[in-house]
Enzyme design. Structure first.
Site, PDB file in Angstrom:
ATOM      1  N   SER A 181      46.309  82.428  12.566  1.00 52.82           N
ATOM      2  CA  SER A 181      44.925  81.986  12.371  1.00 52.82           C
ATOM      3  C   SER A 181      44.513  82.236  10.922  1.00 52.82           C
ATOM      4  O   SER A 181      44.605  83.371  10.440  1.00 52.82           O
ATOM      5  CB  SER A 181      44.018  82.769  13.318  1.00 52.82           C
ATOM      6  OG  SER A 181      42.681  82.471  13.044  1.00 52.82           O
ATOM      7  N   GLY A 207      43.504  80.865  16.140  1.00 60.81           N
ATOM      8  CA  GLY A 207      44.322  81.705  17.013  1.00 60.81           C
ATOM      9  C   GLY A 207      44.099  81.430  18.491  1.00 60.81           C
ATOM     10  O   GLY A 207      45.052  81.387  19.276  1.00 60.81           O
ATOM     11  N   HIS A 251      41.693  82.532   9.252  1.00 62.51           N
ATOM     12  CA  HIS A 251      40.607  83.406   8.781  1.00 62.51           C
ATOM     13  C   HIS A 251      40.987  84.885   8.781  1.00 62.51           C
ATOM     14  O   HIS A 251      40.192  85.730   8.350  1.00 62.51           O
ATOM     15  CB  HIS A 251      39.305  83.145   9.549  1.00 62.51           C
ATOM     16  CG  HIS A 251      39.253  83.656  10.954  1.00 62.51           C
ATOM     17  ND1 HIS A 251      38.639  84.834  11.281  1.00 62.51           N
ATOM     18  CD2 HIS A 251      39.711  83.142  12.114  1.00 62.51           C
ATOM     19  CE1 HIS A 251      38.713  85.013  12.601  1.00 62.51           C
ATOM     20  NE2 HIS A 251      39.373  84.002  13.125  1.00 62.51           N
ATOM     21  N   CYS A 273      35.000  90.239  19.731  1.00 64.91           N
ATOM     22  CA  CYS A 273      34.618  89.734  21.052  1.00 64.91           C
ATOM     23  C   CYS A 273      34.138  90.861  21.951  1.00 64.91           C
ATOM     24  O   CYS A 273      33.154  90.735  22.645  1.00 64.91           O
ATOM     25  CB  CYS A 273      35.791  89.040  21.729  1.00 64.91           C
ATOM     26  SG  CYS A 273      36.958  88.372  20.585  1.00 64.91           S
ATOM     27  N   GLN A 305      47.206  88.867  13.824  1.00 61.41           N
ATOM     28  CA  GLN A 305      46.879  90.019  12.975  1.00 61.41           C
ATOM     29  C   GLN A 305      47.995  90.362  11.988  1.00 61.41           C
ATOM     30  O   GLN A 305      47.738  91.009  10.976  1.00 61.41           O
ATOM     31  CB  GLN A 305      46.588  91.260  13.842  1.00 61.41           C
ATOM     32  CG  GLN A 305      45.321  91.157  14.663  1.00 61.41           C
ATOM     33  CD  GLN A 305      44.045  91.241  13.823  1.00 61.41           C
ATOM     34  OE1 GLN A 305      44.039  91.779  12.711  1.00 61.41           O
ATOM     35  NE2 GLN A 305      42.962  90.714  14.341  1.00 61.41           N
TER      36      GLN A 305
HETATM   37  N1  PLP Z   1      44.557  86.920  18.682  1.00 64.20           N
HETATM   38  C1  PLP Z   1      44.234  88.044  18.023  1.00 64.20           C
HETATM   39  C2  PLP Z   1      45.185  89.205  18.047  1.00 64.20           C
HETATM   40  C3  PLP Z   1      43.028  88.138  17.326  1.00 64.20           C
HETATM   41  O1  PLP Z   1      42.723  89.272  16.686  1.00 64.20           O
HETATM   42  C4  PLP Z   1      42.147  87.028  17.338  1.00 64.20           C
HETATM   43  C5  PLP Z   1      40.830  87.106  16.677  1.00 64.20           C
HETATM   44  O2  PLP Z   1      40.214  88.150  16.575  1.00 64.20           O
HETATM   45  C6  PLP Z   1      42.538  85.863  18.028  1.00 64.20           C
HETATM   46  C7  PLP Z   1      43.747  85.849  18.685  1.00 64.20           C
HETATM   47  C8  PLP Z   1      41.673  84.657  18.059  1.00 64.20           C
HETATM   48  O3  PLP Z   1      41.751  83.969  16.813  1.00 64.20           O
HETATM   49  P1  PLP Z   1      40.645  82.928  16.368  1.00 64.20           P
HETATM   50  O4  PLP Z   1      39.408  83.698  16.041  1.00 64.20           O
HETATM   51  O5  PLP Z   1      41.226  82.246  15.161  1.00 64.20           O
HETATM   52  O6  PLP Z   1      40.449  81.959  17.484  1.00 64.20           O
END
Ligand code: PLP
Length: 390
Positions: free
Chosen positions: A203, A75, A205, A329, A183
């Site tokens: 993404s 993502g 995962h 994060c 999401q």
């Molecule tokens: N965008 C959203 C809304 C997310 O929830 C996340 C991950 O928590 C990401 C982007 C980032 O994705 P990735 O962990 O695959 O880099």
């Protein structure tokens, strides 16, 4: 840490467990489809065939064409490529980009970087449910606007944004529209033509595939200046030898995820509502964050007065239950979630929040155990809280 302990896993928005059938395919690919998909020999062409069929599966799930799918590492890379790639490609046309206050850092950080490079960034706010008002986007658009990036569903409270409506207006104005569907993909409908988007990030995962694999949908005709320069893979938009095992796992996850999607949504939201209603009944001084109906099926987000969400997470972990106090994060930075504060919650309310995100494999038995354990933890933590004096 006991690695054999059976956990109740209620943190699907952070990541999902890899399904055994997906792990099996990925493992098989490591051993059998090891060829470099750019090579003309048989192992290379076997990998190429698998790559092509996987690309088709993902394109079909989005109502897109295979050439419009660019495989990435996840993502974050998809969001970065969409934003930085189009900003550079269209900078002669304008330097204004619109986003919302509640985006993931994978969108906000490249935009912050662009603002240091002279781009003008407008961040529209949200209402108390975490919903963007399409009128705010309409008002923010100027003749210089080249891109709008609004997430499809929020990672903290699960609120689903009015993407089709925003997209319809932007299409009329011929302004590029990116949505972060990390999401929402495989949870709700994400057909790109229904959403009226030009770019869409996913993404693996987040829907039971491995970490480190994702994709960006790029509508035909949309220009992107690549971030990774090299051998010209992925239609020249993302160089690097393709991760064929990860991509095959992603395609399998899409196939599983798209099957009975509406029925799964219904079942998960029934369990979610059971947890929500029971907790609101059992615990005092609690509030439910996010939209009452326009939200992802598995998302519950609560605020508990007088205590910290982080403390609840640690206590639940001791009981074998995994939940989150925010996004992965922001959990490590101990800052209150910017989504919750943008919705008007105080820093204290945001710190007292707990995110419970369910997947299709969760059961009522697991929910019942959680409902038995949590009220006791809340009561224990409140007893030692200096803020609580009842
Ligand atoms: N965008 C959203 C809304 C997310 O929830 C996340 C991950 O928590 C990401 C982007 C980032 O994705 P990735 O962990 O695959 O880099």
């Amino acid at each position: 840490m006991d690695n054999n302990k059976k956990y109740i896993y209620f943190d699907h928005s952070a990541t999902t467990p890899v399904l055994p059938e997906i792990a099996e395919i990925v493992g098989k690919c490591f051993l059998k489809f090891y060829g470099n998909a750019s090579e003309p020999h048989t192992p290379g062409q076997q990998a190429r065939e698998l790559l092509d069929s996987s690309r088709l599966a993902i394109a079909n799930a989005l109502g897109a064409k295979p050439r419009e799918i660019v495989f990435t590492s996840g993502g974050t890379e998809s969001d970065n490529l969409a934003i930085l790639g189009t900003a550079e490609a269209y900078q002669k046309k304008g330097n204004h980009i619109i986003t919302s206050e509640i985006e993931h850092p994978a969108v906000l950080m490249p935009l912050r970087y662009l603002s240091r490079k002279g781009f003008r960034i407008t961040r529209v706010g949200v209402d108390k449910y975490g919903m963007v008002d399409p009128d705010d986007i309409r008002k923010a658009v100027t003749d210089d606007t080249i891109l709008v990036s609004i997430m499809h569903a929020n990672n903290i409270v699960g609120t689903i944004q009015p993407i089709p409506e925003i997209g319809k207006f932007l299409k009329e104005r011929q302004i590029l529209f990116h949505t972060d569907a990390v999401q929402s993909f495989c949870s709700i409908d994400t057909q790109v033509d229904d959403l009226n988007v030009d770019l869409l990030s996913i993404s693996g995962h987040k829907f039971y595939a491995p970490k480190g694999i994702g994709a960006l949908y790029v509508r035909k005709g949309t220009k992107i200046i690549p971030r990774l320069l090299g051998g010209g893979h992925e239609h020249g938009m993302r160089s690097s030898t393709e991760n064929v095992p990860g991509i095959a796992g992603l395609a399998k996850a899409v196939q599983i995820g798209q099957k009975d999607i509406k029925e799964k949504f219904k079942n998960i939201s029934t369990l979610r509502n059971y947890i929500k209603d029971s907790l609101l009944e059992k615990i005092e001084d609690i509030s439910f964050n996010g939209h009452p109906s326009e939200r992802l099926a598995g998302n519950c987000n609560f605020s508990f007065k007088y205590i910290e969400g982080e403390a609840i997470v640690l206590r639940l972990d001791r009981e074998g239950i995994a939940v989150s106090s925010g996004s992965a994060c922001s959990s490590s930075s101990m800052k209150p979630s910017h989504t919750l504060t943008a919705m008007g919650l105080s820093a204290e309310e945001a710190h007292g929040s707990l995110r419970v995100t369910l997947g299709f494999e969760n059961t009522k038995k697991e929910a019942d155990h959680f409902l038995e354990v949590l009220p006791k933890i809340i009561s224990d933590l409140r007893k030692i809280s200096p803020l609580y004096n009842k």
